[in-house]
Design an enzyme around this catalytic site. Structure first.
Site, short mmCIF file in Angstrom:
data_model
loop_
_atom_site.label_atom_id
_atom_site.label_comp_id
_atom_site.label_asym_id
_atom_site.label_seq_id
_atom_site.Cartn_x
_atom_site.Cartn_y
_atom_site.Cartn_z
N ASN A 1 0.84 -1.20 0.00
CA ASN A 1 0.00 0.00 0.00
C ASN A 1 0.87 1.25 0.00
OD1 ASN A 1 0.61 -0.78 2.69
ND2 ASN A 1 -1.23 0.16 3.53
N CYS B 1 -4.18 0.73 -2.40
CA CYS B 1 -4.05 -0.54 -1.69
C CYS B 1 -2.92 -1.39 -2.28
CB CYS B 1 -5.35 -1.34 -1.78
SG CYS B 1 -6.70 -0.70 -0.78
N GLU C 1 -3.08 -4.44 -3.16
CA GLU C 1 -3.58 -5.24 -4.28
C GLU C 1 -3.45 -4.47 -5.58
OE1 GLU C 1 -4.95 -4.87 -1.36
OE2 GLU C 1 -5.90 -6.71 -0.66
N CYS D 1 -10.88 -3.66 -4.19
CA CYS D 1 -9.80 -4.57 -4.62
C CYS D 1 -10.35 -5.93 -5.03
CB CYS D 1 -8.74 -4.69 -3.54
SG CYS D 1 -7.71 -3.21 -3.48
N1 THU Z 1 -5.20 -1.97 2.64
C1 THU Z 1 -4.60 -2.67 1.64
O1 THU Z 1 -3.60 -2.22 1.05
N2 THU Z 1 -5.12 -3.88 1.30
C2 THU Z 1 -6.14 -4.49 1.95
O2 THU Z 1 -6.50 -5.62 1.60
C3 THU Z 1 -6.82 -3.81 3.05
C4 THU Z 1 -6.39 -2.43 3.33
C5 THU Z 1 -4.60 -0.69 3.05
C6 THU Z 1 -5.31 0.56 2.66
C7 THU Z 1 -4.73 1.55 3.68
O3 THU Z 1 -3.49 2.02 3.20
C8 THU Z 1 -4.48 0.71 4.91
O4 THU Z 1 -4.49 -0.64 4.47
C9 THU Z 1 -5.51 0.88 6.01
O5 THU Z 1 -6.79 0.70 5.54
#
Ligand code: THU
Length: 134
Positions: free
Chosen positions: A45, A56, A58, A92
């Site tokens: 992320n 994110c 993903e 995602c």
């Molecule tokens: N986040 C992800 O990168 N992937 C996930 O599957 C869940 C959440 C990130 C988004 C944000 O930067 C942090 O986690 C908190 O929500």
């Protein structure tokens, strides 16, 4: 003992998670995915001072896959350190569906290892573009 596909994905996701840019949430996430050709791509992320501009893990892994030649997502592992097993957000799930199928495997892990495994079809039933809608 030979490393399995999911071990390899877990290790790659844990590795890239260490490079996440998550100063606002304090919640670093790493993702690694494997394509039908056997290629592995990873992403973390990347948050932003303008919060909605954050991306994110993903999204990063999928961008790396497309930039690397694309493919179909067979299996994916997401690593985050939370009490309940982390699962990909709704947006995602739809992004994974773009390059996956109902049978795409999604592993959820914390830094200690994989805790849960789902099929994408169970995480995103009746998905637009995945057999229905388009
Ligand atoms: N986040 C992800 O990168 N992937 C996930 O599957 C869940 C959440 C990130 C988004 C944000 O930067 C942090 O986690 C908190 O929500």
């Amino acid at each position: 003992m030979a490393e399995t596909d999911k071990d390899e994905l877990f290790r790659a996701a844990l590795d890239v998670r260490a490079r996440a840019h998550a100063p606002y949430s304090g919640f670093p996430v790493g993702v690694a995915l494997r394509t039908e050709a056997g290629n592995v791509y990873a992403g973390c992320n990347v948050e932003n001072a303008s919060y909605p501009e954050g991306a994110c893990a993903e999204t990063g892994a999928i961008s790396a896959m497309v930039a690397g030649g694309g493919g179909q997502i067979i299996e994916l592992c997401v690593v985050g350190d939370s009490e309940a097993p982390i699962s990909p957000c709704g947006g995602c799930r739809q992004r994974i569906a773009e390059f996956g199928s109902v049978d795409t495997i999604v592993h959820s892990a914390d830094p200690g290892g994989i805790r849960e495994t789902w099929r994408l079809g169970d995480l995103l039933p009746v998905a637009f573009g995945m057999g229905g809608g388009s």
